[in-house]
Design a protein around this motif. Structure first.
Motif, PDB file in Angstrom:
ATOM      1  N   SER A   1      -0.238   5.522  -0.217  1.00 34.58           N
ATOM      2  CA  SER A   1      -0.493   4.099  -0.464  1.00 34.58           C
ATOM      3  C   SER A   1       0.449   3.522  -1.528  1.00 34.58           C
ATOM      4  CB  SER A   1      -1.954   3.872  -0.851  1.00 34.58           C
ATOM      5  OG  SER A   1      -2.301   4.665  -1.945  1.00 34.58           O
ATOM      6  N   THR A   2       0.745   4.296  -2.584  1.00 30.95           N
ATOM      7  CA  THR A   2       1.599   3.750  -3.646  1.00 30.95           C
ATOM      8  C   THR A   2       2.963   3.378  -3.082  1.00 30.95           C
ATOM      9  OG1 THR A   2       0.459   5.180  -5.192  1.00 30.95           O
ATOM     10  CG2 THR A   2       2.519   4.220  -5.955  1.00 30.95           C
ATOM     11  N   GLU A   3       3.541   4.305  -2.343  1.00 27.84           N
ATOM     12  CA  GLU A   3       4.875   4.091  -1.769  1.00 27.84           C
ATOM     13  C   GLU A   3       4.886   2.880  -0.810  1.00 27.84           C
ATOM     14  OE1 GLU A   3       5.561   7.543   0.562  1.00 27.84           O
ATOM     15  OE2 GLU A   3       7.135   6.575   1.750  1.00 27.84           O
ATOM     16  N   ILE A   4       3.836   2.769   0.008  1.00 30.83           N
ATOM     17  CA  ILE A   4       3.787   1.665   0.976  1.00 30.83           C
ATOM     18  C   ILE A   4       3.555   0.332   0.254  1.00 30.83           C
ATOM     19  CG2 ILE A   4       2.480   0.663   2.919  1.00 30.83           C
ATOM     20  CD1 ILE A   4       3.914   3.120   3.870  1.00 30.83           C
TER      21      ILE A   4
ATOM     22  N   ALA B   1      -2.548  -3.854   4.933  1.00 31.91           N
ATOM     23  CA  ALA B   1      -2.014  -2.506   5.183  1.00 31.91           C
ATOM     24  C   ALA B   1      -3.000  -1.504   4.600  1.00 31.91           C
ATOM     25  CB  ALA B   1      -0.651  -2.352   4.541  1.00 31.91           C
ATOM     26  N   SER B   2      -3.452  -0.560   5.424  1.00 31.19           N
ATOM     27  CA  SER B   2      -4.457   0.411   4.968  1.00 31.19           C
ATOM     28  C   SER B   2      -3.951   1.833   5.164  1.00 31.19           C
ATOM     29  CB  SER B   2      -5.738   0.265   5.798  1.00 31.19           C
ATOM     30  OG  SER B   2      -6.279  -1.009   5.633  1.00 31.19           O
ATOM     31  N   THR B   3      -3.978   2.580   4.091  1.00 32.04           N
ATOM     32  CA  THR B   3      -3.563   3.974   4.193  1.00 32.04           C
ATOM     33  C   THR B   3      -4.141   4.721   2.995  1.00 32.04           C
ATOM     34  OG1 THR B   3      -1.640   5.389   4.580  1.00 32.04           O
ATOM     35  CG2 THR B   3      -1.344   3.597   2.997  1.00 32.04           C
ATOM     36  N   LEU B   4      -3.791   6.002   2.813  1.00 34.67           N
ATOM     37  CA  LEU B   4      -4.395   6.706   1.682  1.00 34.67           C
ATOM     38  C   LEU B   4      -3.345   7.462   0.873  1.00 34.67           C
ATOM     39  CD1 LEU B   4      -7.189   6.934   0.410  1.00 34.67           C
ATOM     40  CD2 LEU B   4      -7.486   9.079   1.610  1.00 34.67           C
ATOM     41  N   GLU B   5      -2.919   8.627   1.360  1.00 32.53           N
ATOM     42  CA  GLU B   5      -2.055   9.487   0.548  1.00 32.53           C
ATOM     43  C   GLU B   5      -0.771   8.789   0.118  1.00 32.53           C
ATOM     44  OE1 GLU B   5      -3.136  10.171   3.547  1.00 32.53           O
ATOM     45  OE2 GLU B   5      -4.249  12.064   3.567  1.00 32.53           O
TER      46      GLU B   5
ATOM     47  N   ASP C   1      10.372   4.085   7.687  1.00 32.67           N
ATOM     48  CA  ASP C   1       9.667   4.943   8.631  1.00 32.67           C
ATOM     49  C   ASP C   1       8.200   5.124   8.152  1.00 32.67           C
ATOM     50  OD1 ASP C   1       9.238   6.397  10.875  1.00 32.67           O
ATOM     51  OD2 ASP C   1       9.974   8.294  10.034  1.00 32.67           O
ATOM     52  N   ALA C   2       7.593   3.991   7.842  1.00 31.64           N
ATOM     53  CA  ALA C   2       6.242   4.007   7.249  1.00 31.64           C
ATOM     54  C   ALA C   2       5.215   4.549   8.236  1.00 31.64           C
ATOM     55  CB  ALA C   2       5.866   2.587   6.839  1.00 31.64           C
ATOM     56  N   LYS C   3       4.337   5.430   7.714  1.00 35.09           N
ATOM     57  CA  LYS C   3       3.228   5.937   8.533  1.00 35.09           C
ATOM     58  C   LYS C   3       1.931   5.492   7.862  1.00 35.09           C
ATOM     59  CE  LYS C   3       5.774   9.117  10.954  1.00 35.09           C
ATOM     60  NZ  LYS C   3       7.075   8.539  10.598  1.00 35.09           N
ATOM     61  N   LEU C   4       1.091   4.801   8.604  1.00 31.86           N
ATOM     62  CA  LEU C   4      -0.176   4.316   8.038  1.00 31.86           C
ATOM     63  C   LEU C   4      -1.345   4.921   8.791  1.00 31.86           C
ATOM     64  CD1 LEU C   4       1.869   2.154   6.918  1.00 31.86           C
ATOM     65  CD2 LEU C   4       0.016   0.529   7.101  1.00 31.86           C
TER      66      LEU C   4
ATOM     67  N   HIS D   1      -9.940   4.891   3.118  1.00 33.16           N
ATOM     68  CA  HIS D   1      -8.572   4.390   3.002  1.00 33.16           C
ATOM     69  C   HIS D   1      -8.486   3.514   1.762  1.00 33.16           C
ATOM     70  CE1 HIS D   1     -10.863   1.275   5.197  1.00 33.16           C
ATOM     71  NE2 HIS D   1     -10.096   0.419   4.561  1.00 33.16           N
ATOM     72  N   ARG D   2      -7.272   3.152   1.381  1.00 37.09           N
ATOM     73  CA  ARG D   2      -7.060   2.094   0.385  1.00 37.09           C
ATOM     74  C   ARG D   2      -6.428   0.949   1.137  1.00 37.09           C
ATOM     75  NH1 ARG D   2      -3.402   3.481  -4.301  1.00 37.09           N
ATOM     76  NH2 ARG D   2      -4.561   2.013  -5.578  1.00 37.09           N
TER      77      ARG D   2
END
Ligand SMILES: Cc1cc2nc3c(=O)[nH]c(=O)nc-3n(C[C@H](O)[C@H](O)[C@H](O)COP(=O)(O)OP(=O)(O)OC[C@H]3O[C@@H](n4cnc5c(N)ncnc54)[C@H](O)[C@@H]3O)c2cc1C
Length: 444
Positions: free
Chosen positions: A380-383, A374-378, A342-345, A315-316
């Motif tokens: 991540s920029t948007e979040i 906040a941790s996510t990958l694909e 509608d954020a998905k992490l 993740h990032r």
């Protein structure tokens, strides 16, 4: 452009080529490398375990690893001097054999002790400031090649050097203040988001360590969270949590068995989050009727209880420390923002609390903080593009080892002791041997 050494960080989100990779065998070799680099105008960056998400170790020239400088050097009561390249996962059993433990730590143990402390790695607990504050003295091979011992006799300098992002030179040894080895009671509760936000400041006072996991994963509702407390054993549920309903025999037993069967040593690819989703689904089915429901109780050595049972997954991560007083406002505004997007992490948002300290570049400098990650990958920029301005607005300072979009002007404003840090740095590395592009923009 391709070079002699390819560096890839843990999350595979940072990749660069350097001319050379060096693994000195002793301090004298470290010194030689620095002298030579200085003479040739090369930039040296020391790497630890490569677990940072940020651009700290990037260099076109020389990546130095202190992996060969490891192990315990000396012990004086609770104070233990260690070689800087020692990994936490090796240090912990070595300390345990001496009846000692680390006072605090983050969620994983792969980091080197110098790398973890250099970025202000933290766990959770208002009584537990970041790991760097355990350093009572350190030994540095400076950017000008000199060797310097920095001790508590120079508290200002020590407070700069122990969280210095490798900008003063290569740290070769650290003296850590340890504590007697301890066991921890770990309890997990399910409760509504609203109730948790209302209670968090009190929970953080009533428990030694508390954290919140807040899922933004289909098909989970966002209004259900997990609260985890970690208190020195034996400690039964305290204060607000003393009145929790108890389900530890059923689902809790299942989770414990699941946790015990998973090996945490290797790197686990993202699809394992399916497992997280499966567990989260089970949690959804728990009826809280407004009260806390204790779903899991474990007791064990601190090294197991303070670390994460089901991770890591790729993740990032972007994490900010905000003043403790802003905790509730931050979480409510984040709730509105993430609903609107509608954020998905991929992983739960993690909320932790850390005691304030005096280290010049510490995100917890001058007061207790709430860390929100906040941790996510694909996506991540948007979040992160939406998450970071909110955190900054609430007085946030970014974690140095994680993703951050922070300008040099913002860093100057965030850290009142920035000029003192820069002055100390210039004395130790006048030619900028350890300054890469990022560090030059912030601390030249
Ligand atoms: C899965 C995962 C979980 C994490 N969990 C947490 C957590 O719970 N809490 C938290 O706060 N952080 C956490 N982090 C962040 C991590 O702890 C930090 O990024 C830490 O700095 C990584 O240590 P490292 O040994 O990998 O150092 P690196 O990332 O390799 O280097 C970090 C910095 O330390 C410097 N450095 C390393 N060794 C030396 C030395 N000998 N002398 C001078 N400078 C040196 C480097 O130059 C660099 O600036 C996590 C990261 C990952 C990937």
């Amino acid at each position: 452009m391709s070079g002699g050494h390819e560096f890839v960080n843990w999350s595979r989100t940072l990749r660069f080529h350097a001319e050379r990779y060096v693994e000195p065998r002793d301090e004298a070799e470290v010194q030689n490398i620095v002298h030579q680099a200085r003479a040739e105008g090369r930039i040296v960056r020391v790497r630890g375990a490569g677990h940072s998400f940020s651009q700290l170790v990037t260099t076109p020239h020389i990546v130095m690893s202190l992996d060969r400088l490891k192990g315990i050097v000396a012990q004086n009561g609770n104070e233990v001097t260690v070689h800087a390249g020692t990994r936490l996962k090796d240090l912990i059993p070595a300390l345990k054999a001496r009846g000692l433990g680390l006072r605090n730590m983050g969620s994983v143990t792969q980091q080197s002790i110098a790398g973890a402390t250099a970025t202000g790695t933290h766990g959770t607990g208002l009584r537990y400031p970041s790991m760097s504050t355990s350093i009572k003295a350190l030994r540095l091979v400076r950017g000008d090649g000199a060797i310097e011992d920095i001790t508590a006799n120079a508290p200002d300098l020590l407070g700069a050097a122990r969280l210095s992002l490798g900008a003063f030179g290569a740290i070769s040894q650290l003296t850590l203040e340890c504590v007697p080895y301890y066991e921890v009671d770990y309890d997990a509760y399910v409760v509504s988001f609203d109730r948790a936000v209302q209670d968090l400041p009190t929970l953080a006072q009533e428990n030694e360590r508390v954290l919140m996991w807040w899922f933004h994963l289909e098909p989970l509702p966002r209004d259900r969270v997990i609260i985890i407390t970690k208190n020195k054993a034996p400690t039964p549920p305290q204060g607000i949590l003393a009145g929790a309903d108890d389900l530890t025999g059923g689902l809790g037993g299942l989770l414990r068995r699941l946790g015990n069967r998973i090996s945490f040593d290797g790197i686990v690819p993202l699809y394992v989050t399916d497992l997280t989703i499966g567990i989260a689904r089970s949690l959804k089915s728990i009826k809280t009727s407004g009260n806390y429901v204790r779903v899991l109780h474990r007791r064990g050595g601190y090294e197991d209880m303070l670390t994460i049972p089901l991770l890591p997954v790729y993740h990032r991560e972007c994490e900010y420390a905000i003043p403790f007083a802003n905790t509730q406002t931050a979480l409510r505004r984040m709730d509105s923002l993430f609903r609107e997007m509608d954020a998905k992490l991929r992983l739960p948002v993690e909320v932790r609390f850390v005691g304030g300290d005096a280290d010049m570049l510490s995100p917890a400098n001058e007061g207790d903080v709430c860390y929100v990650g906040a941790s996510t990958l694909e996506n991540s920029t948007e979040i992160f593009e939406r998450f970071e301005p909110l955190m900054k607005e609430l007085g946030g300072r970014s974690h140095w080892g994680k993703h951050a979009n922070v300008t040099p002007d913002e860093v100057v404003t965030m850290y009142p002791r920035h000029p003192d840090f820069v002055a100390f740095r210039r004395q130790r590395d006048p030619d900028g041997v350890f300054l890469n592009t990022l560090l030059r923009s912030l601390f030249a």
